[in-house]
Design a protein around this motif. Structure first.
Motif, PDB file in Angstrom:
ATOM      1  N   ALA A   7      -7.318   0.607   8.392  1.00  8.08           N
ATOM      2  CA  ALA A   7      -7.803  -0.780   8.378  1.00  8.08           C
ATOM      3  C   ALA A   7      -7.686  -1.368   6.973  1.00  8.08           C
ATOM      4  O   ALA A   7      -7.248  -2.517   6.799  1.00  8.08           O
ATOM      5  CB  ALA A   7      -9.240  -0.846   8.876  1.00  8.08           C
ATOM      6  N   ALA A   8      -8.058  -0.595   5.977  1.00  6.26           N
ATOM      7  CA  ALA A   8      -7.955  -1.068   4.591  1.00  6.26           C
ATOM      8  C   ALA A   8      -6.500  -1.273   4.200  1.00  6.26           C
ATOM      9  O   ALA A   8      -6.155  -2.270   3.542  1.00  6.26           O
ATOM     10  CB  ALA A   8      -8.634  -0.084   3.641  1.00  6.26           C
ATOM     11  N   ALA A   9      -5.637  -0.345   4.595  1.00  3.39           N
ATOM     12  CA  ALA A   9      -4.207  -0.485   4.296  1.00  3.39           C
ATOM     13  C   ALA A   9      -3.664  -1.746   4.966  1.00  3.39           C
ATOM     14  O   ALA A   9      -2.869  -2.483   4.369  1.00  3.39           O
ATOM     15  CB  ALA A   9      -3.438   0.748   4.756  1.00  3.39           C
ATOM     16  N   GLY A  10      -4.127  -2.019   6.179  1.00  4.54           N
ATOM     17  CA  GLY A  10      -3.703  -3.234   6.880  1.00  4.54           C
ATOM     18  C   GLY A  10      -4.160  -4.494   6.170  1.00  4.54           C
ATOM     19  O   GLY A  10      -3.410  -5.463   6.051  1.00  4.54           O
ATOM     20  N   ARG A  11      -5.394  -4.492   5.697  1.00  5.12           N
ATOM     21  CA  ARG A  11      -5.899  -5.664   4.959  1.00  5.12           C
ATOM     22  C   ARG A  11      -5.093  -5.867   3.670  1.00  5.12           C
ATOM     23  O   ARG A  11      -4.725  -6.996   3.337  1.00  5.12           O
ATOM     24  CB  ARG A  11      -7.384  -5.489   4.632  1.00  5.12           C
ATOM     25  CG  ARG A  11      -8.310  -5.685   5.816  1.00  5.12           C
ATOM     26  CD  ARG A  11      -9.772  -5.754   5.412  1.00  5.12           C
ATOM     27  NE  ARG A  11     -10.225  -4.629   4.614  1.00  5.12           N
ATOM     28  CZ  ARG A  11     -10.672  -3.461   5.102  1.00  5.12           C
ATOM     29  NH1 ARG A  11     -10.711  -3.282   6.411  1.00  5.12           N
ATOM     30  NH2 ARG A  11     -11.082  -2.499   4.292  1.00  5.12           N
ATOM     31  N   LEU A  12      -4.819  -4.780   2.963  1.00  8.92           N
ATOM     32  CA  LEU A  12      -4.035  -4.891   1.731  1.00  8.92           C
ATOM     33  C   LEU A  12      -2.623  -5.387   2.030  1.00  8.92           C
ATOM     34  O   LEU A  12      -2.084  -6.218   1.297  1.00  8.92           O
ATOM     35  CB  LEU A  12      -3.967  -3.544   1.014  1.00  8.92           C
ATOM     36  CG  LEU A  12      -5.216  -3.143   0.251  1.00  8.92           C
ATOM     37  CD1 LEU A  12      -5.080  -1.721  -0.290  1.00  8.92           C
ATOM     38  CD2 LEU A  12      -5.484  -4.108  -0.892  1.00  8.92           C
ATOM     39  N   LEU A  13      -2.041  -4.885   3.097  1.00  3.77           N
ATOM     40  CA  LEU A  13      -0.700  -5.320   3.475  1.00  3.77           C
ATOM     41  C   LEU A  13      -0.698  -6.825   3.730  1.00  3.77           C
ATOM     42  O   LEU A  13       0.211  -7.537   3.314  1.00  3.77           O
ATOM     43  CB  LEU A  13      -0.240  -4.560   4.719  1.00  3.77           C
ATOM     44  CG  LEU A  13       1.171  -4.814   5.188  1.00  3.77           C
ATOM     45  CD1 LEU A  13       2.188  -4.343   4.161  1.00  3.77           C
ATOM     46  CD2 LEU A  13       1.415  -4.105   6.516  1.00  3.77           C
ATOM     47  N   ALA A  14      -1.736  -7.311   4.396  1.00  6.59           N
ATOM     48  CA  ALA A  14      -1.848  -8.749   4.668  1.00  6.59           C
ATOM     49  C   ALA A  14      -1.974  -9.535   3.364  1.00  6.59           C
ATOM     50  O   ALA A  14      -1.350 -10.586   3.198  1.00  6.59           O
ATOM     51  CB  ALA A  14      -3.038  -9.026   5.571  1.00  6.59           C
ATOM     52  N   GLU A  15      -2.770  -9.033   2.435  1.00  4.09           N
ATOM     53  CA  GLU A  15      -2.958  -9.717   1.154  1.00  4.09           C
ATOM     54  C   GLU A  15      -1.690  -9.702   0.320  1.00  4.09           C
ATOM     55  O   GLU A  15      -1.356 -10.699  -0.335  1.00  4.09           O
ATOM     56  CB  GLU A  15      -4.080  -9.057   0.361  1.00  4.09           C
ATOM     57  CG  GLU A  15      -5.458  -9.260   0.945  1.00  4.09           C
ATOM     58  CD  GLU A  15      -6.512  -8.390   0.266  1.00  4.09           C
ATOM     59  OE1 GLU A  15      -6.248  -7.862  -0.840  1.00  4.09           O
ATOM     60  OE2 GLU A  15      -7.596  -8.237   0.847  1.00  4.09           O
ATOM     61  N   LEU A  16      -0.981  -8.572   0.338  1.00  2.00           N
ATOM     62  CA  LEU A  16       0.204  -8.412  -0.496  1.00  2.00           C
ATOM     63  C   LEU A  16       1.439  -9.068   0.121  1.00  2.00           C
ATOM     64  O   LEU A  16       2.406  -9.341  -0.584  1.00  2.00           O
ATOM     65  CB  LEU A  16       0.489  -6.921  -0.725  1.00  2.00           C
ATOM     66  CG  LEU A  16      -0.598  -6.141  -1.459  1.00  2.00           C
ATOM     67  CD1 LEU A  16      -0.330  -4.647  -1.372  1.00  2.00           C
ATOM     68  CD2 LEU A  16      -0.673  -6.595  -2.908  1.00  2.00           C
ATOM     69  N   GLY A  17       1.419  -9.258   1.449  1.00  2.00           N
ATOM     70  CA  GLY A  17       2.557  -9.850   2.126  1.00  2.00           C
ATOM     71  C   GLY A  17       3.698  -8.886   2.374  1.00  2.00           C
ATOM     72  O   GLY A  17       4.746  -9.267   2.868  1.00  2.00           O
ATOM     73  N   GLY A  18       3.521  -7.623   2.034  1.00  2.00           N
ATOM     74  CA  GLY A  18       4.553  -6.607   2.237  1.00  2.00           C
ATOM     75  C   GLY A  18       4.079  -5.279   1.699  1.00  2.00           C
ATOM     76  O   GLY A  18       3.030  -5.183   1.062  1.00  2.00           O
ATOM     77  N   GLU A  19       4.866  -4.244   1.929  1.00  2.00           N
ATOM     78  CA  GLU A  19       4.441  -2.894   1.570  1.00  2.00           C
ATOM     79  C   GLU A  19       4.688  -2.511   0.110  1.00  2.00           C
ATOM     80  O   GLU A  19       4.198  -1.486  -0.346  1.00  2.00           O
ATOM     81  CB  GLU A  19       5.116  -1.864   2.482  1.00  2.00           C
ATOM     82  CG  GLU A  19       6.575  -1.645   2.171  1.00  2.00           C
ATOM     83  CD  GLU A  19       7.170  -0.490   2.947  1.00  2.00           C
ATOM     84  OE1 GLU A  19       6.777   0.667   2.714  1.00  2.00           O
ATOM     85  OE2 GLU A  19       8.057  -0.759   3.761  1.00  2.00           O
ATOM     86  N   ASP A  20       5.417  -3.318  -0.643  1.00  2.00           N
ATOM     87  CA  ASP A  20       5.787  -2.932  -2.006  1.00  2.00           C
ATOM     88  C   ASP A  20       4.592  -2.588  -2.884  1.00  2.00           C
ATOM     89  O   ASP A  20       4.639  -1.631  -3.638  1.00  2.00           O
ATOM     90  CB  ASP A  20       6.632  -4.017  -2.677  1.00  2.00           C
ATOM     91  CG  ASP A  20       8.007  -4.136  -2.055  1.00  2.00           C
ATOM     92  OD1 ASP A  20       8.431  -3.186  -1.360  1.00  2.00           O
ATOM     93  OD2 ASP A  20       8.652  -5.182  -2.238  1.00  2.00           O
ATOM     94  N   GLY A  21       3.536  -3.344  -2.814  1.00  2.00           N
ATOM     95  CA  GLY A  21       2.376  -3.091  -3.667  1.00  2.00           C
ATOM     96  C   GLY A  21       1.334  -2.178  -3.050  1.00  2.00           C
ATOM     97  O   GLY A  21       0.282  -1.947  -3.639  1.00  2.00           O
TER      98      GLY A  21
END
Length: 187
Positions: A7-21
């Motif tokens: 869930a946290a990884a999903g939230r971060l992915l949403a914030e970052l707009g992609g997996e790079d960060g």
């Protein structure tokens, strides 16, 4: 804990707009645990991303199933529309997830075999829906598999246009277009 990490990884992915960060440290910080704790569930970042992909594809499948189930079985065309609307809603509301999923949703382990993966499972669900339409007396201009591919590719293109060029989200932006696509595959 695995669910909280995803869930946290999903939230971060949403914030970052992609997996790079997306990093193990960043996910650990978002969960409020030590980075070493993540390694009890995922051996490395690649496995974390794979777990996130599996989690997101499961969410998409569940959404498509629920949308289809909400329409009566006597309306197979409506059920296909409901599935593609659910797909578009997911894609429009989760642009970072969507980009990650599209980039990692299919592979061809055997060069002579059919590609496989969760993305193709989505297309197969649509093809099965179109097959039910034909069985119910709604003839198609093309095969059910081709109808699914046409509608999926068109929906993907429309979603990608809104994400990358227009920087807009909201399923209501693409639903009229995909409804037209669905209509066009029927005779």
């Amino acid at each position: 804990m695995r669910g909280e990490i995803l869930a946290a990884a999903g939230r971060l992915l949403a914030e970052l707009g992609g997996e790079d960060g997306l990093t193990i440290r960043g996910v650990a910080r978002a969960v409020g645990i030590a980075p070493a704790s993540i390694y009890q569930h995922f051996s490395d970042r690649a496995e974390l991303v794979r777990g996130l992909l599996d989690h997101e594809y499961a969410r998409l499948r569940d959404s498509m199933r629920a949308a289809e189930a909400a329409i009566g079985e006597s309306d197979p065309v409506g059920r296909v529309r409901a599935q593609i609307h659910a797909y578009c809603a997911f894609a429009m509301e989760n642009p970072g997830h969507y980009r990650l999923m599209l980039a990692n949703g299919a592979s061809r382990p055997d060069p002579d075999g059919r590609a496989e993966g969760p993305l193709l499972d989505v297309i197969d669900r649509l093809a099965a829906g179109f097959e039910r339409c034909v069985e119910a007396g709604h003839p198609l201009r093309v095969t059910p598999g081709r109808a699914a591919a046409v509608v999926f590719v068109g929906a993907h293109g429309r979603v990608a246009l809104f994400h990358s060029v227009l920087h807009r989200t909201g399923a209501e932006l693409v639903e009229p277009f995909v409804d037209e696509l669905v209509s066009l595959v029927f005779k």
